[in-house]
Design a protein around this motif. Sequence first.
Motif, PDB file in Angstrom:
ATOM      1  N   LYS A  14       9.419  -5.072  -5.320  1.00  0.00           N
ATOM      2  CA  LYS A  14       9.670  -3.837  -6.074  1.00  0.00           C
ATOM      3  C   LYS A  14       9.653  -4.096  -7.578  1.00  0.00           C
ATOM      4  O   LYS A  14       9.606  -3.175  -8.370  1.00  0.00           O
ATOM      5  N   ASN A  15       9.697  -5.366  -7.948  1.00  0.00           N
ATOM      6  CA  ASN A  15       9.597  -5.761  -9.348  1.00  0.00           C
ATOM      7  C   ASN A  15       8.109  -5.937  -9.670  1.00  0.00           C
ATOM      8  O   ASN A  15       7.426  -6.760  -9.051  1.00  0.00           O
ATOM      9  N   GLY A  16       7.605  -5.144 -10.621  1.00  0.00           N
ATOM     10  CA  GLY A  16       6.182  -5.171 -10.938  1.00  0.00           C
ATOM     11  C   GLY A  16       5.686  -6.511 -11.430  1.00  0.00           C
ATOM     12  O   GLY A  16       4.550  -6.912 -11.133  1.00  0.00           O
ATOM     13  N   ARG A  36       1.982   3.605  -3.552  1.00  0.00           N
ATOM     14  CA  ARG A  36       3.382   3.410  -3.158  1.00  0.00           C
ATOM     15  C   ARG A  36       4.213   2.776  -4.274  1.00  0.00           C
ATOM     16  O   ARG A  36       5.356   2.407  -4.063  1.00  0.00           O
ATOM     17  N   ILE A  37       3.640   2.634  -5.431  1.00  0.00           N
ATOM     18  CA  ILE A  37       4.320   1.974  -6.543  1.00  0.00           C
ATOM     19  C   ILE A  37       5.111   3.006  -7.348  1.00  0.00           C
ATOM     20  O   ILE A  37       4.578   4.020  -7.780  1.00  0.00           O
ATOM     21  N   SER A  38       6.382   2.692  -7.554  1.00  0.00           N
ATOM     22  CA  SER A  38       7.267   3.593  -8.298  1.00  0.00           C
ATOM     23  C   SER A  38       7.051   3.431  -9.804  1.00  0.00           C
ATOM     24  O   SER A  38       6.424   2.473 -10.262  1.00  0.00           O
ATOM     25  N   PRO A  65       1.754   6.496 -10.745  1.00  0.00           N
ATOM     26  CA  PRO A  65       2.729   6.005  -9.769  1.00  0.00           C
ATOM     27  C   PRO A  65       3.277   7.180  -8.962  1.00  0.00           C
ATOM     28  O   PRO A  65       2.860   8.320  -9.171  1.00  0.00           O
ATOM     29  N   ILE A  66       4.213   6.920  -8.087  1.00  0.00           N
ATOM     30  CA  ILE A  66       4.771   7.991  -7.256  1.00  0.00           C
ATOM     31  C   ILE A  66       5.240   9.119  -8.182  1.00  0.00           C
ATOM     32  O   ILE A  66       6.029   8.883  -9.100  1.00  0.00           O
ATOM     33  N   PRO A  67       4.754  10.332  -7.973  1.00  0.00           N
ATOM     34  CA  PRO A  67       5.177  11.457  -8.815  1.00  0.00           C
ATOM     35  C   PRO A  67       6.694  11.690  -8.731  1.00  0.00           C
ATOM     36  O   PRO A  67       7.299  11.500  -7.673  1.00  0.00           O
ATOM     37  N   HIS A  68       7.263  12.136  -9.829  1.00  0.00           N
ATOM     38  CA  HIS A  68       8.710  12.365  -9.880  1.00  0.00           C
ATOM     39  C   HIS A  68       9.170  13.403  -8.863  1.00  0.00           C
ATOM     40  O   HIS A  68      10.332  13.420  -8.473  1.00  0.00           O
ATOM     41  N   GLY A  74       1.970   8.559  -1.637  1.00  0.00           N
ATOM     42  CA  GLY A  74       0.968   8.839  -0.616  1.00  0.00           C
ATOM     43  C   GLY A  74      -0.271   9.441  -1.238  1.00  0.00           C
ATOM     44  O   GLY A  74      -0.188  10.148  -2.244  1.00  0.00           O
ATOM     45  N   GLY A  75      -1.397   9.178  -0.635  1.00  0.00           N
ATOM     46  CA  GLY A  75      -2.650   9.745  -1.107  1.00  0.00           C
ATOM     47  C   GLY A  75      -2.820  11.200  -0.722  1.00  0.00           C
ATOM     48  O   GLY A  75      -3.738  11.869  -1.188  1.00  0.00           O
TER      49      GLY A  75
END
Length: 184
Positions: A14-16, A36-38, A65-68, A74-75
């Motif tokens: 989870k750490n980029g 799937r990246i936050s 990244p994952i929308p707020h 997801g695609g």
Amino acid sequence: MLGISTVWKSQEFKNGQELLKSLSRLGINNFELEYRISESTFVGIKKVLENDKTLSISSIHNYFPIPHVSIVGGGDIFLLSSESKEERLMAVKYTIRSMQIAAELGAQAVVVHLGRVPMEKVRKELFRLYDNGKVGSPEHKEAMREFNKKRDENKGKTFDMLLMSVEALIKAAESFGIKIGIEN
């Protein structure tokens, strides 16, 4: 040029910074950033890219990244082909956001899913039949006929909705110098 998608390790790290370092240890320095990246993981990825100019991003998988407004990535979290104007506008908005990020990172493309013909009930029935080992049975053949009929009945409207979305995306892609890669 050889590259690898972050999908391979994004659930592990989870750490980029750790994510890109783990992938670069393979001797590959070109990456696709997957959906799937936050946002917080992305911050770490940007730090690595700023400090190591041998690493590059070749593409981004929409929505990145994952929308707020979403809990998970997801695609298909928004459908570019949706009959809902609100959903289509969200799909276009967040796809353009992915394109902007891709351009900022020097990526060449954004990979998108175009959507689907709405037919959830028939699709679930087909999965149920598959799960129960009934592929090829008369029941399965009838469900397939229904699936094909429903898809044929609804594909025109879905395609029209998709074209409205794609028109806006083409303009954005041209302005950012990004290619659109179509998947699924």
